[in-house]
Design an enzyme around this catalytic site. Structure first.
Site, PDB file in Angstrom:
ATOM      1  N   ASN A   1       0.800  -1.230   0.000  1.00  0.00           N
ATOM      2  CA  ASN A   1       0.000   0.000   0.000  1.00  0.00           C
ATOM      3  C   ASN A   1       0.838   1.287   0.000  1.00  0.00           C
ATOM      4  O   ASN A   1       0.401   2.296  -0.524  1.00  0.00           O
ATOM      5  CB  ASN A   1      -1.009  -0.008   1.148  1.00  0.00           C
ATOM      6  CG  ASN A   1      -0.377  -0.248   2.496  1.00  0.00           C
ATOM      7  OD1 ASN A   1       0.789  -0.648   2.578  1.00  0.00           O
ATOM      8  ND2 ASN A   1      -1.120  -0.005   3.542  1.00  0.00           N
TER       9      ASN A   1
ATOM     10  N   GLU B   1       5.636  -8.019  -3.901  1.00  0.00           N
ATOM     11  CA  GLU B   1       5.677  -8.389  -5.325  1.00  0.00           C
ATOM     12  C   GLU B   1       4.634  -7.613  -6.140  1.00  0.00           C
ATOM     13  O   GLU B   1       4.724  -7.511  -7.355  1.00  0.00           O
ATOM     14  CB  GLU B   1       5.477  -9.901  -5.496  1.00  0.00           C
ATOM     15  CG  GLU B   1       4.187 -10.478  -4.909  1.00  0.00           C
ATOM     16  CD  GLU B   1       4.304 -10.893  -3.438  1.00  0.00           C
ATOM     17  OE1 GLU B   1       5.054 -10.223  -2.678  1.00  0.00           O
ATOM     18  OE2 GLU B   1       3.645 -11.867  -3.056  1.00  0.00           O
TER      19      GLU B   1
ATOM     20  N   GLU C   1       4.696  -4.900  11.770  1.00  0.00           N
ATOM     21  CA  GLU C   1       3.617  -3.920  11.555  1.00  0.00           C
ATOM     22  C   GLU C   1       2.538  -4.631  10.764  1.00  0.00           C
ATOM     23  O   GLU C   1       2.672  -4.832   9.555  1.00  0.00           O
ATOM     24  CB  GLU C   1       4.151  -2.713  10.770  1.00  0.00           C
ATOM     25  CG  GLU C   1       5.161  -1.884  11.512  1.00  0.00           C
ATOM     26  CD  GLU C   1       4.603  -1.188  12.742  1.00  0.00           C
ATOM     27  OE1 GLU C   1       3.363  -1.185  12.932  1.00  0.00           O
ATOM     28  OE2 GLU C   1       5.390  -0.666  13.533  1.00  0.00           O
TER      29      GLU C   1
ATOM     30  N   CYS D   1      -3.539   0.106   6.852  1.00  0.00           N
ATOM     31  CA  CYS D   1      -3.614  -0.845   7.969  1.00  0.00           C
ATOM     32  C   CYS D   1      -4.279  -0.264   9.211  1.00  0.00           C
ATOM     33  O   CYS D   1      -4.945  -0.970   9.944  1.00  0.00           O
ATOM     34  CB  CYS D   1      -2.212  -1.296   8.316  1.00  0.00           C
ATOM     35  SG  CYS D   1      -1.128   0.106   8.573  1.00  0.00           S
TER      36      CYS D   1
ATOM     37  N   GLY E   1       0.848  -6.411  16.066  1.00  0.00           N
ATOM     38  CA  GLY E   1       2.278  -6.265  15.887  1.00  0.00           C
ATOM     39  C   GLY E   1       3.116  -6.152  17.133  1.00  0.00           C
ATOM     40  O   GLY E   1       2.621  -6.171  18.257  1.00  0.00           O
TER      41      GLY E   1
ATOM     42  N   GLU F   1       7.504   1.735  14.746  1.00  0.00           N
ATOM     43  CA  GLU F   1       8.249   2.449  13.719  1.00  0.00           C
ATOM     44  C   GLU F   1       8.175   3.941  14.029  1.00  0.00           C
ATOM     45  O   GLU F   1       7.370   4.391  14.851  1.00  0.00           O
ATOM     46  CB  GLU F   1       7.656   2.166  12.332  1.00  0.00           C
ATOM     47  CG  GLU F   1       7.762   0.698  11.987  1.00  0.00           C
ATOM     48  CD  GLU F   1       7.705   0.386  10.508  1.00  0.00           C
ATOM     49  OE1 GLU F   1       6.647   0.611   9.906  1.00  0.00           O
ATOM     50  OE2 GLU F   1       8.723  -0.102   9.978  1.00  0.00           O
TER      51      GLU F   1
END
Ligand code: NAD
Length: 485
Positions: free
Chosen positions: A154, A180, A251, A285, A455, A459
């Site tokens: 995202n 990917e 995360e 998220c 999580g 971060e």
């Protein structure tokens, strides 16, 4: 003719683009048209080896540079990113389908913020002196060594920078594997770091699916893994990292509550719900996808929400007037459409949207369901698309208990004019990243991350430094050593 989004080669290792066409081809599809715009190849074992050994070799000298020197390079990279914001934003739009209106202000800019912030902190990473009479202990904050970053699709630029910047600031080297689905943007981050003066090999990018991620995570040379992804992937990666006793940052996903009390400013609350559900077409998220609205303002809230949601402009993401883009892939679109059908089947009331938009690309109309109950699938599972569930509540105590009744704990928000209640409610919610009278702000200065299944670790902010460094403690004796014999 080659599309401008096609990178020079699939991987970026030791300061240069590297190709190995023996790897499985990965098509890059532009979500707004369904057209294939580029191809990269998954890393072969030889490419993975090259990236890991290069990063391992580059790390020692990088860690020996002063923090000021490392920081200067990161800050220069931030400046280059800002200068090239337009081109990088166009590439981000090709990679993800997100509208340029968003990518111009939320992606390379956010990546640059991380490079600048951690660049600024790099010189301040020090230890302590702990006096013990004549003797003393001193501590050193040291790099972990070789870090692996694995990204979701995202925010490909932002995720590469949110992981790369603190890792490099602390003197680590990184091998980063983008999703990917969105392999393009991280290559530009790697290129810019080299241009800014980073030594070859300190930030490398390799492409591939979960298999390549798995090969990176299990390599004994790797000291830390930072993943942004779904909870099921997080569980696998965490377990694999634990096998090698590696540090982790996870995360992961969420199903976050946004609680709106009946004294809230309705337009601000509607704005918060829109930002927390429809930005990036809902592929965020931390989204507040369970919108609990106190019964007294429910119909007023829904009416205003439907009216404002009707103003979303779906269209060509490259047109800056477009405010709502497609799902990242056809597969993601179908997953989200499946959830919308479930919502209808399970008896939720459709307020707006509810279907694929009648246009090219993987667009779904921004969708709002009301009368959603706690047991409905759309209220329990992460959808990762533009589907907002509005639930009713009566009391504060009730809504806090219901908000916490989930395996996730990434974010939470509250809208109310009663500040005592706002702080009390946030204090009682099980979530890592919270908002009062706002939703989804993510400045680099603030810690970001979740609790429960959402999580481990944080971060951004000074917290991220703790997760990319370790403390060495050194006892210094001034006198003789006493021993029992
Ligand atoms: P995903 O879990 O499918 O994939 C994430 C990454 O992990 C990809 O790069 C993938 O190739 C890799 N991967 C898959 N299996 C692996 C394995 N066994 N070992 C190592 N790597 C592996 O997630 P996605 O579909 O790309 O992204 C959507 C998910 O990410 C959502 O659940 C969303 O909530 C979450 N997300 C979380 C945050 C956050 O900061 N908390 C941010 C963005 C997205």
């Amino acid at each position: 003719m080659t599309h401008p989004a096609q990178p020079k080669a699939s991987h970026f290792i030791n300061g240069e683009y590297v190709e190995d066409t023996a790897g499985t081809p990965i098509p890059v599809i532009y979500a707004a048209t369904g057209e294939q715009i580029a191809t990269v190849h998954a890393a072969t074992p030889a490419i993975v080896e090259q990236a890991l050994s290069t990063a391992k070799a580059a790390q020692t000298a990088w860690a020996r540079m002063t923090g000021t020197e490392r920081g200067r390079i990161l800050r220069r990279a931030a400046d280059i990113m800002r200068e090239r914001n337009h081109d990088l934003s166009v590439l981000e739009t090709y990679d993800t389908g997100k509208p340029l209106q968003e990518t111009l202000v939320a992606d390379a800019t956010s990546g640059a913020d991380a490079l600048e912030y951690f660049g600024g902190l790099a010189a301040s990473l020090t230890g302590e002196h702990i006096p013990l009479g004549e003797d003393w202990v001193y501590t050193k904050r040291e790099a972990l060594g070789l870090c692996v970053g694995i990204g979701a699709w995202n925010y490909p630029t932002q995720i590469a920078c949110w992981k790369g910047a603190p890792a490099l600031a602390c003197g680590n080297a990184m091998v980063f594997k983008p999703s990917e689905t969105t392999p393009l943007c991280a290559l530009k981050v790697a290129e810019i770091l080299i241009e800014a003066g980073a030594p070859a090999g300190v930030f490398n990018v390799v492409q591939g699916m979960g298999e390549v991620g798995g090969a990176l995570v299990t390599d004994p040379r790797v000291d830390k893994v930072s993943l942004t992804g779904s909870v099921p992937t997080g569980k696998k990666v965490y377990a694999a990292a634990a096998e090698g006793m590696k540090h982790v940052t996870m995360e992961l996903g969420g199903k976050s509550p946004l609680i709106i009390f009946d004294d809230a400013d309705i337009d601000n609350a509607v704005g918060g719900a829109i930002n927390g559900n429809f930005y990036s077409s809902g592929q965020v998220c931390s989204n507040g996808t369970r919108v609990f609205v106190q019964k007294g303002i429910k119909e007023k809230f829904l009416a205003r929400l439907a009216e404002r949601t009707g103003n979303a402009i779906l269209g060509d993401p490259m047109d800056e007037a477009t405010s709502f883009g497609p799902m990242v892939t056809e597969n993601q679109m179908n997953i989200v459409l499946g959830y919308i059908e479930k919502g209808k089947e399970e008896g939720a009331r459709l307020i707006c949207g509810g279907k694929r938009a009648d246009m090219d690309g993987y667009f779904i109309e921004p969708t709002v369901f009301a009368d959603v109950t706690d047991d409905m699938t759309i209220a329990r599972e992460e959808i990762f698309g533009p589907v907002m569930s509005v639930l009713d509540f009566d009391t504060e105590e009730e809504v806090v208990a219901r908000a916490n009744d989930t395996e996730f704990g990434l974010s939470a928000g509250v809208f109310t004019k009663d500040f005592t209640r706002a702080h009390r409610v946030i204090g009682n919610l099980e979530a890592g990243s919270c908002f009062i009278n706002s939703y989804n702000d993510a400045p680099v200065e603030a810690p970001f991350g979740g609790v429960k299944a959402s999580g481990v670790g944080r971060e951004n902010s000074k917290e991220a430094i703790k997760h990319f460094s370790q403390v060495k403690s050194v006892y210094v004796r001034m006198g003789d050593v006493e021993a029992a014999f």
